[in-house]
Write a protein that holds these residues in place. Sequence first.
Motif, PDB file in Angstrom:
ATOM      1  N   ILE A 128       0.841  -1.207   0.000  1.00  0.00           N
ATOM      2  CA  ILE A 128       0.000   0.000   0.000  1.00  0.00           C
ATOM      3  C   ILE A 128       0.872   1.252   0.000  1.00  0.00           C
ATOM      4  N   VAL A 129       1.857   1.264   0.871  1.00  0.00           N
ATOM      5  CA  VAL A 129       2.698   2.467   0.976  1.00  0.00           C
ATOM      6  C   VAL A 129       3.527   2.660  -0.292  1.00  0.00           C
ATOM      7  N   GLU A 130       4.036   1.574  -0.839  1.00  0.00           N
ATOM      8  CA  GLU A 130       4.803   1.700  -2.092  1.00  0.00           C
ATOM      9  C   GLU A 130       3.890   2.208  -3.220  1.00  0.00           C
ATOM     10  N   SER A 131       2.662   1.751  -3.193  1.00  0.00           N
ATOM     11  CA  SER A 131       1.694   2.170  -4.210  1.00  0.00           C
ATOM     12  C   SER A 131       1.424   3.676  -4.128  1.00  0.00           C
ATOM     13  N   VAL A 132       1.130   4.177  -2.944  1.00  0.00           N
ATOM     14  CA  VAL A 132       0.830   5.621  -2.833  1.00  0.00           C
ATOM     15  C   VAL A 132       2.081   6.458  -3.097  1.00  0.00           C
ATOM     16  N   ALA A 133       3.234   5.914  -2.723  1.00  0.00           N
ATOM     17  CA  ALA A 133       4.478   6.651  -2.973  1.00  0.00           C
ATOM     18  C   ALA A 133       4.683   6.818  -4.477  1.00  0.00           C
ATOM     19  N   ARG A 134       4.497   5.729  -5.203  1.00  0.00           N
ATOM     20  CA  ARG A 134       4.717   5.813  -6.663  1.00  0.00           C
ATOM     21  C   ARG A 134       3.654   6.678  -7.329  1.00  0.00           C
ATOM     22  N   ALA A 135       2.445   6.669  -6.784  1.00  0.00           N
ATOM     23  CA  ALA A 135       1.379   7.476  -7.394  1.00  0.00           C
ATOM     24  C   ALA A 135       1.552   8.964  -7.085  1.00  0.00           C
ATOM     25  N   GLY A 136       2.470   9.287  -6.183  1.00  0.00           N
ATOM     26  CA  GLY A 136       2.792  10.691  -5.959  1.00  0.00           C
ATOM     27  C   GLY A 136       2.284  11.291  -4.657  1.00  0.00           C
ATOM     28  N   ALA A 137       2.000  10.469  -3.671  1.00  0.00           N
ATOM     29  CA  ALA A 137       1.607  11.035  -2.373  1.00  0.00           C
ATOM     30  C   ALA A 137       2.769  11.866  -1.843  1.00  0.00           C
ATOM     31  N   ASP A 138       2.467  13.057  -1.348  1.00  0.00           N
ATOM     32  CA  ASP A 138       3.525  13.959  -0.883  1.00  0.00           C
ATOM     33  C   ASP A 138       3.854  13.780   0.576  1.00  0.00           C
ATOM     34  N   VAL A 139       2.856  13.374   1.365  1.00  0.00           N
ATOM     35  CA  VAL A 139       3.081  13.391   2.804  1.00  0.00           C
ATOM     36  C   VAL A 139       2.181  12.365   3.492  1.00  0.00           C
ATOM     37  N   PHE A 140       2.709  11.763   4.541  1.00  0.00           N
ATOM     38  CA  PHE A 140       1.874  10.959   5.436  1.00  0.00           C
ATOM     39  C   PHE A 140       1.812  11.719   6.747  1.00  0.00           C
ATOM     40  N   ILE A 141       0.581  11.912   7.226  1.00  0.00           N
ATOM     41  CA  ILE A 141       0.388  12.547   8.519  1.00  0.00           C
ATOM     42  C   ILE A 141      -0.418  11.556   9.335  1.00  0.00           C
ATOM     43  N   GLY A 142       0.029  11.249  10.537  1.00  0.00           N
ATOM     44  CA  GLY A 142      -0.712  10.230  11.263  1.00  0.00           C
ATOM     45  C   GLY A 142      -0.455  10.213  12.743  1.00  0.00           C
ATOM     46  N   TYR A 143      -1.310   9.475  13.403  1.00  0.00           N
ATOM     47  CA  TYR A 143      -1.211   9.229  14.834  1.00  0.00           C
ATOM     48  C   TYR A 143      -1.296   7.713  14.984  1.00  0.00           C
ATOM     49  N   PRO A 144      -0.407   7.127  15.781  1.00  0.00           N
ATOM     50  CA  PRO A 144      -0.333   5.659  15.793  1.00  0.00           C
ATOM     51  C   PRO A 144      -1.603   4.988  16.323  1.00  0.00           C
ATOM     52  N   ILE A 145      -1.951   3.887  15.719  1.00  0.00           N
ATOM     53  CA  ILE A 145      -3.022   3.041  16.256  1.00  0.00           C
ATOM     54  C   ILE A 145      -2.906   1.658  15.613  1.00  0.00           C
ATOM     55  N   THR A 146      -3.019   0.641  16.436  1.00  0.00           N
ATOM     56  CA  THR A 146      -3.058  -0.731  15.938  1.00  0.00           C
ATOM     57  C   THR A 146      -4.410  -0.912  15.250  1.00  0.00           C
ATOM     58  N   PRO A 147      -4.510  -1.530  14.131  1.00  0.00           N
ATOM     59  CA  PRO A 147      -3.498  -2.238  13.337  1.00  0.00           C
ATOM     60  C   PRO A 147      -2.999  -1.431  12.127  1.00  0.00           C
ATOM     61  N   ALA A 148      -2.914  -0.118  12.255  1.00  0.00           N
ATOM     62  CA  ALA A 148      -2.486   0.704  11.126  1.00  0.00           C
ATOM     63  C   ALA A 148      -1.011   1.105  11.235  1.00  0.00           C
ATOM     64  N   ASN A 149      -0.343   0.614  12.257  1.00  0.00           N
ATOM     65  CA  ASN A 149       1.009   1.120  12.536  1.00  0.00           C
ATOM     66  C   ASN A 149       2.060   0.802  11.482  1.00  0.00           C
ATOM     67  N   LEU A 150       1.885  -0.305  10.780  1.00  0.00           N
ATOM     68  CA  LEU A 150       2.875  -0.612   9.742  1.00  0.00           C
ATOM     69  C   LEU A 150       2.804   0.433   8.625  1.00  0.00           C
ATOM     70  N   LEU A 151       1.597   0.903   8.357  1.00  0.00           N
ATOM     71  CA  LEU A 151       1.437   1.939   7.316  1.00  0.00           C
ATOM     72  C   LEU A 151       2.166   3.204   7.746  1.00  0.00           C
ATOM     73  N   TYR A 152       2.068   3.505   9.012  1.00  0.00           N
ATOM     74  CA  TYR A 152       2.743   4.669   9.601  1.00  0.00           C
ATOM     75  C   TYR A 152       4.262   4.521   9.440  1.00  0.00           C
ATOM     76  N   SER A 153       4.770   3.357   9.836  1.00  0.00           N
ATOM     77  CA  SER A 153       6.239   3.236   9.833  1.00  0.00           C
ATOM     78  C   SER A 153       6.798   3.129   8.409  1.00  0.00           C
ATOM     79  N   TYR A 154       6.127   2.396   7.528  1.00  0.00           N
ATOM     80  CA  TYR A 154       6.633   2.341   6.146  1.00  0.00           C
ATOM     81  C   TYR A 154       6.575   3.724   5.495  1.00  0.00           C
ATOM     82  N   SER A 155       5.514   4.480   5.809  1.00  0.00           N
ATOM     83  CA  SER A 155       5.379   5.806   5.196  1.00  0.00           C
ATOM     84  C   SER A 155       6.492   6.733   5.649  1.00  0.00           C
ATOM     85  N   GLN A 156       6.873   6.601   6.905  1.00  0.00           N
ATOM     86  CA  GLN A 156       7.949   7.432   7.439  1.00  0.00           C
ATOM     87  C   GLN A 156       9.219   7.235   6.610  1.00  0.00           C
TER      88      GLN A 156
END
Lengths: 439, 374
Positions: free
Chosen positions: B18-46
């Motif tokens: 998912i993160v590689e997909s949004v990165a390639r599509a041109g996402a500029d920024v990830f803004i987030g607050y940690p919460i299980t089970p979304a934390n991997l998205l947070y860390s990969y985006s960082q």
Amino acid sequence: MKNFLTDAPLPFCKGCGHNHIAANTEKALQLLGYDPMNVVLVTDIGCHGIIDKSFLTHTVHGLHGRSVALATGVSAALNNPDKKVIVFIGDGGATIGMQHLIDAAHNGFNMTVVIHNNFLYGMTGGQPSEFTPFGFKTPYLPDGGKKTGYDICKLISAVDGVSYVSRLEGISDFSKELAEAFSRKGFSLVEVMEICPSYGVKANPGMKLSKVVESAGLKIEKFVDRGETEAYQTTVKTDLKSLFHEEDAIKTLFPTQLEKPIRMMLCGSAGEGVQAAAEFLLKAGITSGLNGTKKGSYPVTVGVGFSAAEVILSSDEILYTGSPNPDVMCVTSADGLEYARKTIANMKGGKLFIDSTLTAPETKAEVIYFPFRERGGAKNSSLYMIFYFLKTTGMIPMDALLHVFGENKIAKKFDLPKMFELLNEPYTEEMSDKTKTIA
Amino acid sequence: METAEKEMRLIMDGSELIVESVARAGADVFIGYPITPANLLYSYSQERLPSFFAAPDEISTLQWMCGYATTGKFPVTASSFPGFALMLESINMAYMMELPMLIILVQRLGPATGTATCGAQGDLGLLQGAISGGFPLPVVSISSMKDCWEMPAKAMKMAIDLRTPVVLLTSKEEIMTLSSFSVKNLPEINKIERTFYNSTETYMPYKTGATLVPEFLPVANTEHQVRFTASTHDQKGIIQNTSKEAIDNTKRLEYKHRQNKTEHLFYDYDEQSGADTLVVSYGITSAACREAVNAVRADGHKVSMLIVKTMLPVPPVYFEIMDKYKKVVIAEENLTGQFKNILFGERGNKNVSGVNGIAEMITPARIAEAILSK
Ligand SMILES: Cc1ncc(C[n+]2csc(CCOP(=O)(O)OP(=O)(O)O)c2C)c(N)n1
Ligand code: SF4
Ligand SMILES: [Mg+2]
């Protein structure tokens, strides 16, 4: 000199302090020689907030209390201190959204926040806010405020990272003071004290603004001025690498065909290597040319309670990744047994490997006891378990497991021959070779 | 799978795709607050996105994203119900301002904090009513590892095309389970090139033509004044009470999302000729559904399958497909059948049944049983 306000009358009641702030803001921006196209005005919800329609700058009109957070995003994204971001917010907005003020100040985001403090919620009919001073009356507080209001300037001055904080009375010309705040990089805040004629004056007849401020013990002064500070800079990385590390691709070294998928479940305690052992199995399966999945289950706090993993290996594509009726169940601890109890009872066959200290529940699976904890110690019990069950079942090549284990750095500190001895299995020269990474 | 492809397999989880997909599509920024089970998205985006912000809470998260979006940049976040609940008013704001962004909602077992580490499909009903006034918030879901790669970029494209926040709906097991996965031969994802208003004529931020989508222009540009507002507004972006122009603008938000553009329509329809039964699913239950259909067909029974990915607003084509069958089974991991209720209402439909449950993934065996039951 450019205009910042349209010619239309401002949208406030007669005598409202908000009128002065709008006019002085225009004057301050003119003093600084700004072009309206380089200014973004972010407004909150409240009487003061509807001013956006009168401004000729860019305008963003958001939610009650959230304007500072909204401006944070604008400012961080623009990442250009030559673009001036100004926030108009009321005492009401600053009450509900206090966190955003502290946070923006703390980070030093580039913006000037102008708090329109009229001591009450004007838009909703004059209810008190947390800024309402002791003794100040509103239509909802006929006997006057019972406590002192927030001293926002003191509060924000205490935050590390702020560039400029001042309080002033919103009468006559205060454009120079506003201009000073606007000219600071990083986070600046001005609290403008004003009275709402419709509710404030009505509830406190004859009251003078300076008297209210004075009796509230609020100082009209500059609290912080760090002068020429650095602007906030957003990190924008350009040296980004793909998350796909193709160099980590797993080669098929021990081709294996399975007639049907194997579903395995490992259940133990947190901190006893359950997830790592499951990953070894997964990788060993993939190295054997199989498809594999691994799913972990654990309570929210890592480090306590059960830890369980489900590994599926298959020659075919794996769709559903659950294992309600696993072929192999491995239980290394009491926590693990508690978690697995229902599944074990459901097993229609297959094998249950269970630590000798535990008692297997009623099940149709073949039960195999072994003292994993005693032989391997709690920490290595899961690792001992997977080697043991692979040795006894031969479900996938032991060579594959030895290989992936040998590749891992923990193998260096791990006494494999001793483990095999303790597992009552011979450890051969040939096996030792397999743990050496195969080029 | 080709042998060569098998040689090149990685161990991956859906979050990475998912993160590689949004990165390639041109996402500029990830803004987030940690919460299980979304934390991997947070860390990969960082690691993977140009900019990353750890916001102090989820209201700030969405507000910062809105601010980012006003400048023409594309923000992404990921959360689960507790965080999503805090975002709700701000998502309404983004919707009203018409700001493109992607919100990844990773479902977990509720209500409230529920069980953070247990998956679920319990938030579709909430999404259906997320926008005050009942306006449709676009929701797309993923049904496989391949979708983890394809759908995020498509959801971003949808957000940009329609100028709107889009929710990518998933759940714990879909994005945290490790799988052997080959990244060779994946369809390529290119950066989405955004076009902005470029005319010398005065810019009207909410004026639209046939597309019903106003042209975007970033705030702080030096050519035209730009206004964004969350309040009822006219085409200039100026607050109005209930003037005709403003109410027409608000109604447009409904129509804009009801255009059912084929480029935003995503589903897998596996039709078996002669089948009287259709099984429908989405998200995490899709895998069990595919397995159940394989098993049922292997036993000589006929069944068709519809895996929906464009979830909301409900594309009318789903009804056209369902109408062809005598029996429809809808499988989803919640207690009451939320998608079923969205399609057929509380009263239901005598031809439609659900396979439901919470706290564990729906099994292929239960779906197969429902397909075969008379
Ligand atoms: C989340 C939310 N809660 C409540 C309201 C209702 N509301 C609108 S303006 C306002 C208070 C405004 O007071 P203040 O910020 O001091 O601005 P003023 O009207 O005094 O200028 C409130 C409570 C709202 N719009 N949003
Ligand atoms: S109600 Fe009070 S705050 Fe609102 S515009 Fe009138 S005087 Fe100003
Ligand atoms: Mg006020």
